[in-house]
Motif scaffolding. Structure first.
Motif, mmCIF file in Angstrom:
data_model
loop_
_atom_site.group_PDB
_atom_site.id
_atom_site.type_symbol
_atom_site.label_atom_id
_atom_site.label_comp_id
_atom_site.label_asym_id
_atom_site.label_seq_id
_atom_site.Cartn_x
_atom_site.Cartn_y
_atom_site.Cartn_z
ATOM 1 N N VAL A 155 32.808 54.314 50.935
ATOM 2 C CA VAL A 155 33.582 55.538 50.734
ATOM 3 C C VAL A 155 33.093 56.614 51.711
ATOM 4 N N TYR A 156 34.048 57.216 52.446
ATOM 5 C CA TYR A 156 33.739 58.207 53.470
ATOM 6 C C TYR A 156 34.544 59.480 53.221
ATOM 7 N N LYS A 157 34.012 60.612 53.679
ATOM 8 C CA LYS A 157 34.745 61.870 53.560
ATOM 9 C C LYS A 157 36.046 61.790 54.372
ATOM 10 N N LYS A 158 37.136 62.247 53.777
ATOM 11 C CA LYS A 158 38.424 62.247 54.470
ATOM 12 C C LYS A 158 38.411 63.276 55.594
ATOM 13 N N PRO A 159 38.808 62.872 56.818
ATOM 14 C CA PRO A 159 38.943 63.873 57.881
ATOM 15 C C PRO A 159 39.896 64.978 57.443
ATOM 16 N N ALA A 160 39.482 66.222 57.583
ATOM 17 C CA ALA A 160 40.221 67.347 57.018
ATOM 18 C C ALA A 160 41.598 67.540 57.653
ATOM 19 N N TYR A 161 41.762 67.129 58.906
ATOM 20 C CA TYR A 161 43.035 67.380 59.591
ATOM 21 C C TYR A 161 44.142 66.423 59.155
ATOM 22 N N LEU A 162 43.793 65.347 58.441
ATOM 23 C CA LEU A 162 44.765 64.343 58.036
ATOM 24 C C LEU A 162 45.397 64.669 56.686
ATOM 25 N N THR A 163 46.693 64.396 56.545
ATOM 26 C CA THR A 163 47.333 64.453 55.236
ATOM 27 C C THR A 163 46.862 63.253 54.419
ATOM 28 N N TRP A 164 47.191 63.258 53.138
ATOM 29 C CA TRP A 164 46.791 62.131 52.291
ATOM 30 C C TRP A 164 47.421 60.817 52.750
ATOM 31 N N GLU A 165 48.721 60.852 53.069
ATOM 32 C CA GLU A 165 49.380 59.611 53.479
ATOM 33 C C GLU A 165 48.850 59.127 54.829
ATOM 34 N N GLU A 185 37.776 63.436 66.846
ATOM 35 C CA GLU A 185 37.583 64.027 68.174
ATOM 36 C C GLU A 185 38.915 64.187 68.900
ATOM 37 N N HIS A 186 39.777 63.177 68.760
ATOM 38 C CA HIS A 186 41.058 63.183 69.480
ATOM 39 C C HIS A 186 42.241 63.556 68.591
ATOM 40 N N GLU A 187 41.957 63.855 67.326
ATOM 41 C CA GLU A 187 42.984 64.220 66.338
ATOM 42 C C GLU A 187 44.161 63.223 66.349
ATOM 43 N N ILE A 188 43.807 61.971 66.253
ATOM 44 C CA ILE A 188 44.809 60.908 66.221
ATOM 45 C C ILE A 188 45.445 60.862 64.831
ATOM 46 N N ARG A 189 46.753 60.880 64.808
ATOM 47 C CA ARG A 189 47.497 60.818 63.551
ATOM 48 C C ARG A 189 48.280 59.518 63.474
ATOM 49 N N ALA A 243 46.068 50.634 68.284
ATOM 50 C CA ALA A 243 45.477 50.211 69.558
ATOM 51 C C ALA A 243 46.049 51.041 70.701
ATOM 52 N N LEU A 244 47.360 51.289 70.661
ATOM 53 C CA LEU A 244 47.992 52.136 71.677
ATOM 54 C C LEU A 244 47.388 53.533 71.659
ATOM 55 N N GLN A 245 47.281 54.133 70.483
ATOM 56 C CA GLN A 245 46.769 55.506 70.387
ATOM 57 C C GLN A 245 45.316 55.597 70.832
ATOM 58 N N ILE A 246 44.502 54.633 70.428
ATOM 59 C CA ILE A 246 43.081 54.644 70.793
ATOM 60 C C ILE A 246 42.916 54.443 72.293
#
Length: 333
Positions: free
Chosen positions: A125-135, A297-301, A176-179
């Motif tokens: 279990v890890y802290k949820k990145p704050a910039y992400l929505t739940w979905e 770091e890259h705010e990947i959604r 993979a594309l986004q990364i």
């Protein structure tokens, strides 16, 4: 609590929305009240009995994010009310190169995330990145970890390299594309859908080809010359085309075989080009943590394709089987 339970194999229709007992946290365990879960093709394979170590009944689902409901003895890193994301890979082991024999994935045989609550070891279990929505957070774990390890650990991706991703549209392929784009690679894709290729280009791909067209391999090579790294989850007959696409000294990293086994692979085409073929699946806890840091770091959604209610999970799995999706399919809980 309500959950999606599979009692016997036979396809998504065999899963049922039913009442089950809410789990209680034991030592070093956490119970998470889930906000969202997300589908993976693995979940559908499990309903058909097409997965090693089948043990039923089981609550389906690997991916999820939510709020810590309760913690067991020994848990100090998290407390009730924390917003978290779940790593569904259980008991990876000590060696980052490969998983231990005890490794398995949440959602069968261990009860998973298609439920109002899930119990899991605190180390997962890890802290949820704050910039992400739940979905968005719920969509990341299995697919993004698989893509991250395939590219970064097994693929040893370097900035400026050319990457080819066949079958764009699946969760792993899109991550993979986004990364790869965030890493500074030149990314090309393939699909049977011109629309999916167009959307991939909008996300940063340099181009793509429709593999339903004659001469697509020649067309792709005319565009890119060759690929330094290929990330493949298809396998089957198309895998032989990847040997042609790869540069001399290139790497092909495979994480799946949706098209089945590879027939009549001509090995001289591999060894005369000095090609590395590497297998991978999921990833270690360290890679999960590294992946979350990279995403922040890259705010990947994540790309969200469609949302269903938990009660309508069977319809969601049938939709996944159709192959029409572009991105993640999410359950609202």
């Amino acid at each position: 609590m309500k959950a999606i339970v599979l009692k016997e194999a036979g396809g998504p229709e065999k899963a049922s929305y039913t009442e089950v007992e809410k789990p209680a946290a034991g030592g070093w365990e956490i119970v998470v009240k889930l906000k969202n879960a997300a589908l993976n093709r693995r979940d559908v394979f499990v309903t058909h009995g097409m997965y090693p170590g089948m043990k039923l009944p089981s609550v389906l689902g690997a991916d999820g994010a939510g709020i810590v409901d309760s913690v067991g003895d020994g848990v100090e890193s998290l407390r009730a009310g924390d917003e978290v994301i779940i790593n569904p890979g259980l008991q990876w082991g000590e060696d980052i190169r490969f998983n231990s024999p005890k490794f398995h994935i949440l959602g069968m045989p261990t009860d998973g995330t298609y439920a109002e609550y899930v119990k899991i070891s605190c180390e997962n279990v890890y802290k949820k990145p704050a910039y992400l929505t739940w979905e968005e957070a719920a969509s990341i774990p299995l697919s993004a970890l698989t893509a991250y390890r395939a590219l970064m650990t097994r693929g040893e991706l370097k900035k400026g390299e050319t990457v080819f991703i066949p079958g764009i549209g699946s969760g792993v392929a899109l991550f993979a594309l986004q990364i790869a784009v965030a890493k500074g690679a030149n990314v090309y894709v393939s699909s049977s859908s011109d629309e999916k290729i167009r959307r991939a280009v909008e996300m940063g791909a340099s181009g793509g080809v429709n593999y339903r067209t004659d001469g697509w391999v020649k067309d792709l090579k005319s565009k890119i010359g060759g690929a330094d790294l290929i990330i493949d989850g298809v396998g089957g007959e198309p895998f032989k085309d990847l040997i042609q696409v790869a540069n001399a000294g290139g790497r092909i990293v495979n994480f799946g075989a949706t098209a089945g086994t590879v027939p009549e692979l001509v090995l001289p085409r591999v060894f005369f080009k000095h090609i590395d073929i590497r297998g991978t699946t999921m990833g270690s806890p360290q890679e999960f943590a590294d992946m979350l840091m990279f995403f922040e770091e890259h705010e990947i959604r994540p790309v969200i394709d469609k949302r269903f209610s938990l009660a309508d999970a069977v319809s969601a799995m049938k939709y996944m089987e159709s192959g029409d999706s572009f991105g993640k399919i999410v359950l609202d809980i």
